[in-house]
Design an enzyme around this catalytic site. Structure first.
Site, PDB file in Angstrom:
ATOM      1  N   ASP A 107       9.597   2.942   1.082  1.00  0.00           N
ATOM      2  CA  ASP A 107       8.279   3.733   1.657  1.00  0.00           C
ATOM      3  C   ASP A 107       8.295   3.331   3.077  1.00  0.00           C
ATOM      4  O   ASP A 107       7.488   2.296   3.626  1.00  0.00           O
ATOM      5  CB  ASP A 107       6.961   3.294   0.753  1.00  0.00           C
ATOM      6  CG  ASP A 107       5.795   4.188   1.378  1.00  0.00           C
ATOM      7  OD1 ASP A 107       6.054   4.668   2.395  1.00  0.00           O
ATOM      8  OD2 ASP A 107       4.585   3.779   0.767  1.00  0.00           O
ATOM      9  N   TYR A 118       0.914  -1.128   0.227  1.00  0.00           N
ATOM     10  CA  TYR A 118      -0.154  -0.048  -0.003  1.00  0.00           C
ATOM     11  C   TYR A 118       1.011   1.136   0.026  1.00  0.00           C
ATOM     12  O   TYR A 118       1.550   1.456   0.756  1.00  0.00           O
ATOM     13  CB  TYR A 118      -0.861  -0.147   1.101  1.00  0.00           C
ATOM     14  CG  TYR A 118      -1.850   1.353   1.299  1.00  0.00           C
ATOM     15  CD1 TYR A 118      -2.995   1.506   0.527  1.00  0.00           C
ATOM     16  CD2 TYR A 118      -1.369   2.446   1.977  1.00  0.00           C
ATOM     17  CE1 TYR A 118      -3.519   2.761   0.574  1.00  0.00           C
ATOM     18  CE2 TYR A 118      -2.229   3.582   1.954  1.00  0.00           C
ATOM     19  CZ  TYR A 118      -3.221   3.816   1.163  1.00  0.00           C
ATOM     20  OH  TYR A 118      -3.697   4.736   1.239  1.00  0.00           O
TER      21      TYR A 118
HETATM   22  C1  LIG Z   1      -0.493   5.749   4.935  1.00  0.00           C
HETATM   23  C2  LIG Z   1       0.826   5.389   3.812  1.00  0.00           C
HETATM   24  C3  LIG Z   1       0.515   6.106   2.629  1.00  0.00           C
HETATM   25  C4  LIG Z   1      -0.167   7.350   2.431  1.00  0.00           C
HETATM   26  O1  LIG Z   1      -0.058   8.240   3.107  1.00  0.00           O
HETATM   27  P1  LIG Z   1      -1.035   9.392   3.453  1.00  0.00           P
HETATM   28  O2  LIG Z   1      -0.656  10.208   4.340  1.00  0.00           O
HETATM   29  O3  LIG Z   1      -2.657   8.631   3.716  1.00  0.00           O
HETATM   30  O4  LIG Z   1      -1.442  10.096   1.822  1.00  0.00           O
HETATM   31  C5  LIG Z   1       1.602   5.794   1.975  1.00  0.00           C
HETATM   32  N1  LIG Z   1       2.457   4.630   2.229  1.00  0.00           N
HETATM   33  C6  LIG Z   1       2.127   4.008   3.319  1.00  0.00           C
HETATM   34  C7  LIG Z   1       3.060   2.810   3.481  1.00  0.00           C
HETATM   35  C8  LIG Z   1       1.507   4.223   4.237  1.00  0.00           C
HETATM   36  O5  LIG Z   1       1.160   3.576   5.249  1.00  0.00           O
END
Ligand SMILES: *Cc1c(COP(=O)(O)O)cnc(C)c1O
Length: 429
Positions: free
Chosen positions: A250, A149
């Site tokens: 990420d 995600y």
């Molecule tokens: C929550 C999340 C996002 C997105 O962040 P937002 O602030 O909701 O746009 C991206 N990558 C990971 C791994 C996340 O947990």
């Protein structure tokens, strides 16, 4: 628009305001929160709930934290916001210095974004602009692993899990990326080299088209709360080097201690080329995220032409958000956060483990301050949430997953209330 005069705010809100991933036609009732302090949310009717979600994993210090309140109040007296185009300010500089100090050694530059999804878009742009500047514009696709995600904007959606994500809704509109099997080994002890085979064959076959690999290190969050072996990440790093592909980690969900390390790539002792952070960055106070990169990526973007990174959110580097982020990081580093996360991990393991034998339960897993009960059947979220609230606990299950990611300051007694509620719900289901 004609609105009825005497409408209670909750009825009005339910009829007019969207909630995340929700229908306006069949809204699931939302609980009204009046205030929050420590690890508790106080509802309008005075009920207090122990918060096991840390507001989507952000509020690592809990709520109404004196140090964070003070940082925002102090900054507010100087300025709430100024544009970052052509202007700059000390809170942004100090936060940048702090972030480059605590992230992997090779991180050297950063871009402030206003949400995690935008930080992911910026990471993708950095990778694409890097290869354009190297005169290799054909390297413009991404390789990732299933079950990930990365956010809800279009670039981010294109690398979310193709089945669990939103690909079916926007097929034909999303960039087509490469998806390898995700590793199933959860630890280096369970590791076998066949776990990298799918990834290795994709990067080998498509190296000339792939700009970057993007993945969540060690813990895949909103895509399914799965954990994988550090060895996978080490081999991914080695393959990226071998095939000349950038690695984007990420760390939006994993950053700032959640997995037991300050950043999850430390479990594998690797350094990404580009890294995204967000969520817990401000301790849950304000929206702020950042994309960091190595000197190699930055100078590579400059190689040909101006090296202009084409992004610039209106609220980038908001001073209030930078000030509270700096205070949050200082508070975290001054606290015994490793011991706290470790204690939470031990307690979650001990108290959730008995669920494993239940007929309704498919799996129980714990990593750092993350405890997951995976059910065999999809959870009726509204019904389970009612049961949890009746027990004085706030959790937000999704899919087949009932999980907790509490603030690190939670006490053992409060955490027991959460695990008791979780095991109770798993039993009932
Ligand atoms: C929550 C999340 C996002 C997105 O962040 P937002 O602030 O909701 O746009 C991206 N990558 C990971 C791994 C996340 O947990």
């Amino acid at each position: 628009m004609n609105l009825p005069e005497q409408q209670n705010w909750r009825d009005f809100e339910a009829a007019h305001v969207w909630h995340p991933y929700a229908s306006m036609l069949h809204p699931i009732p939302a609980y009204p929160v009046q205030r929050a302090d420590g690890v508790c949310l106080e509802l309008e009717n005075g009920e207090r709930l122990i918060d096991g979600m840390a507001s989507w994993w952000c509020a690592i210090h809990g709520y109404n934290v004196p140090e964070l309140n003070a940082a925002i109040e102090k900054q507010l007296r100087d300025m709430a916001h100024v544009m970052f185009g052509g202007l700059t300010h000390q809170p942004a500089a100090e936060l940048a210095r702090k972030l480059l100090e605590i992230t992997p050694q090779n991180m050297n530059h950063l871009f402030f974004a206003d949400s995690g999804s935008v930080a992911v878009e910026v990471a993708i742009k950095m990778a694409l602009q890097y290869w354009q500047a190297q005169q290799r514009p054909e390297k413009n696709r991404l390789l990732t692993i299933r079950g990930g995600y990365h956010g809800d904007t279009f670039g981010a959606m294109s690398v979310c899990d193709p089945i669990g994500g939103m690909h079916h809704l926007f097929s034909g509109l999303l960039a087509e990326q490469f998806f390898s099997d995700a590793p199933t080994a959860r630890s280096d002890e369970e590791w076998h080299d066949d776990q990298i085979a799918s990834f290795a064959s994709l990067i080998d076959a498509h190296q000339h088209e792939i700009a970057a690999v993007i993945l969540e290190p060690i813990v895949q969050g909103a895509g399914g709360m799965r954990f994988y072996a550090p060895e996978f990440l080490r081999q991914v790093r080695a393959l990226c080097d071998e095939y000349d592909v950038l690695l984007i980690c990420d760390e939006i969900a994993t950053g700032f201690g959640r997995t037991g390390k300050l950043f999850a790539c430390e479990h594998a002792d690797i350094q990404p080329d580009i890294m995204c952070i967000g969520k817990a960055l401000t301790g849950g106070y304000m929206t702020l995220a950042a994309t960091l990169c190595s000197a190699r990526v930055c100078s590579g973007i400059h190689q040909n032409g101006s090296g202009v990174l084409m992004h610039g959110p209106t609220f980038m580097a908001n001073p209030l958000a930078c000030a509270v982020a700096l205070a949050s990081i200082d508070l975290l580093l001054a606290s015994p956060w490793q011991q706290r996360v470790h204690a939470i991990e031990q307690q979650l393991q001990h108290e959730l483990e008995p669920c494993r034998v239940l007929n309704s339960v498919a799996d129980v897993r714990v990593k750092g301050a993350i405890g997951v009960i995976e059910m065999k059947q999809p959870i009726d979220v509204a019904r389970m949430q009612q049961q949890l609230v009746a027990q004085g606990v706030w959790l937000r299950p999704f899919g087949r997953l009932l999980y907790a990611m509490p603030p690190y300051i939670i006490s053992p007694a409060q955490l027991s209330r959460i695990t008791t509620a979780m095991t109770g719900c798993a039993r009932l289901d």
